[in-house]
Design an enzyme around this catalytic site. Structure first.
Site, PDB file in Angstrom:
ATOM      1  N   LYS A  49       0.841  -1.190   0.000  1.00  0.00           N
ATOM      2  CA  LYS A  49       0.000   0.000   0.000  1.00  0.00           C
ATOM      3  C   LYS A  49       0.881   1.246   0.000  1.00  0.00           C
ATOM      4  O   LYS A  49       1.973   1.258   0.575  1.00  0.00           O
ATOM      5  CB  LYS A  49      -0.971   0.019   1.177  1.00  0.00           C
ATOM      6  CG  LYS A  49      -0.337   0.099   2.555  1.00  0.00           C
ATOM      7  CD  LYS A  49      -1.403   0.047   3.640  1.00  0.00           C
ATOM      8  CE  LYS A  49      -0.817   0.252   5.037  1.00  0.00           C
ATOM      9  NZ  LYS A  49      -0.254   1.571   5.267  1.00  0.00           N
ATOM     10  N   LYS A  78       0.303   0.093  10.026  1.00  0.00           N
ATOM     11  CA  LYS A  78       1.497   0.564   9.331  1.00  0.00           C
ATOM     12  C   LYS A  78       1.308   2.020   8.926  1.00  0.00           C
ATOM     13  O   LYS A  78       0.185   2.479   8.695  1.00  0.00           O
ATOM     14  CB  LYS A  78       1.759  -0.284   8.079  1.00  0.00           C
ATOM     15  CG  LYS A  78       2.115  -1.731   8.400  1.00  0.00           C
ATOM     16  CD  LYS A  78       3.483  -1.820   9.047  1.00  0.00           C
ATOM     17  CE  LYS A  78       3.875  -3.253   9.360  1.00  0.00           C
ATOM     18  NZ  LYS A  78       3.125  -3.837  10.487  1.00  0.00           N
ATOM     19  N   ASP A  79       2.429   2.720   8.827  1.00  0.00           N
ATOM     20  CA  ASP A  79       2.402   4.148   8.514  1.00  0.00           C
ATOM     21  C   ASP A  79       1.611   4.420   7.239  1.00  0.00           C
ATOM     22  O   ASP A  79       1.735   3.703   6.242  1.00  0.00           O
ATOM     23  CB  ASP A  79       3.826   4.671   8.325  1.00  0.00           C
ATOM     24  CG  ASP A  79       4.625   4.600   9.609  1.00  0.00           C
ATOM     25  OD1 ASP A  79       4.743   5.620  10.291  1.00  0.00           O
ATOM     26  OD2 ASP A  79       5.131   3.496   9.916  1.00  0.00           O
ATOM     27  N   ARG A  80       0.833   5.488   7.274  1.00  0.00           N
ATOM     28  CA  ARG A  80       0.085   5.892   6.080  1.00  0.00           C
ATOM     29  C   ARG A  80       1.002   6.567   5.063  1.00  0.00           C
ATOM     30  O   ARG A  80       0.931   6.285   3.872  1.00  0.00           O
ATOM     31  CB  ARG A  80      -1.053   6.844   6.469  1.00  0.00           C
ATOM     32  CG  ARG A  80      -1.824   7.370   5.263  1.00  0.00           C
ATOM     33  CD  ARG A  80      -2.979   8.248   5.667  1.00  0.00           C
ATOM     34  NE  ARG A  80      -3.719   8.704   4.498  1.00  0.00           N
ATOM     35  CZ  ARG A  80      -4.814   9.444   4.557  1.00  0.00           C
ATOM     36  NH1 ARG A  80      -5.298   9.811   5.728  1.00  0.00           N
ATOM     37  NH2 ARG A  80      -5.424   9.816   3.456  1.00  0.00           N
TER      38      ARG A  80
END
Length: 338
Positions: A49, A78-80
């Protein structure tokens, strides 16, 4: 105590830099620690992503598969603002796999799909692999290289990262308001309890960094076993413990505050109780919320740490961290980032 106020292990960072100028500059790959068994009603998906929120991706996967959102699992958020690769489980219950290559969510690709017998649960991962690119780097490269060599050997203080505390650190203030009687929904309550515990832990760790005792024992130490939530002690510090500490098998630990007395003794207990007293509203709120005392390692040693200067003003770092550790906590010892 904000991230900028937390003391450094190696003195003031020698560099300034820009991190996350693009999502590709912050790459994260999940390390589950086990493989799919090839059978079962859960599709285990390896997903990439870019600029997407983990919860949003889970909901979109549920929609695409025609199942309730609760039937989608993942091991961690998880980090955007990053490019991340992580595993999701999708419970299909007798249904065939949809054409995952046709998954339409923007910025998301299903890279591989296998079958597994169990839903993926939160926290069920060994760690994460990071590749970070710092741009517009300015400062003393020679000092930076020396600090990186020390980090590879000695590690860094295992602070909770600023992500845990919300925008401008507001989660701690909201936790205080919640403990004072403000009503919040269940999901928000979980985040605020975590922020309260993390604030107390960071304050204890900061006090030990100031004493240069974040990676060495104090009287009454409780030891955290590397790669585990297990802990033991206190016990006399002997040659065996010294060797285990030197090899990274054990670390000094700090409190995740909750019900009961700290298991630490002597000067460690005195320090931890003093910090809790300074944050009595948070400590008392955690006890009232029936959180139990737990421990977290004070030291974090990045594995397979390497770095290279790609060009003038650009530094690439790669390393692996155990689950629950923050890449930004490594970077902060090296550079003030914007």
């Amino acid at each position: 105590m904000s991230d900028l106020e937390l003391p450094y292990a190696y003195g003031n960072p020698p560099l300034t830099a820009v991190l996350r100028s693009t999502p590709e500059d912050f790459q994260v790959e999940e390390i589950l620690g086990y493989d799919a068994d090839g059978n079962g009603e859960h599709a285990l998906l390896w997903v990439e992503k870019r600029g997407a929120n983990t919860d949003w991706v889970a909901r979109e996967l549920a929609k695409f598969a025609g199942i309730p959102p609760l039937n989608v699992g993942y091991a961690g958020l998880k980090d955007r603002h990053a490019v991340t690769r992580q595993t999701f489980s999708v419970q299909l219950a007798g249904k065939p796999d949809p054409d995952w290559s046709a998954f339409p969510a923007e910025g998301v690709k299903v890279l591989a799909a296998t079958r597994h017998t169990r839903k993926l649960k939160r926290g069920a991962l060994r760690g994460n692999r990071f590749v970070l690119v710092l741009r517009q780097v300015d400062g003393d490269r020679a000092v930076a290289d020396q600090i990186l060599k020390q980090i590879a050997q000695r590690g860094v203080p295992n602070y909770f990262g600023e992500q845990r505390f919300g925008r401008e650190g507001g989660n701690v203030a909201q936790a205080r308001a919640m403990f004072a009687g403000r009503r919040v929904d269940r999901d928000k309550r979980h985040f605020l309890l975590s922020a309260a515990r993390s604030h107390i832990f960071n304050a204890v760790l900061a006090a030990r960094v100031e004493r240069d005792a974040w990676d060495s024992p104090m009287d009454g130490e409780i030891w955290s076993l590397a790669g585990s939530r297990s802990w033991f002690g206190p016990e006399p510090f002997d040659a065996t413990l010294s060797q285990r500490l030197a090899t990274g098998d054990i670390h000094p630990s700090g409190p995740l505050w909750g019900r009961g007395e700290t298991p630490a003794q002597a000067e460690v207990a005195s320090l931890e109780n003093a910090v809790a007293a300074d944050n009595a509203d948070l400590a008392d709120g955690l006890v009232a919320a029936k959180m139990d005392q737990e421990r977290r390692a004070l030291r974090m040693i990045p594995q397979n740490l390497s770095w290279r200067w790609l060009e003038e003003g650009t530094l690439e770092l790669s390393f692996e961290l155990a689950a629950g550790a923050y890449a930004t906590t490594v970077v902060r010892e090296l550079a003030v980032t914007g």
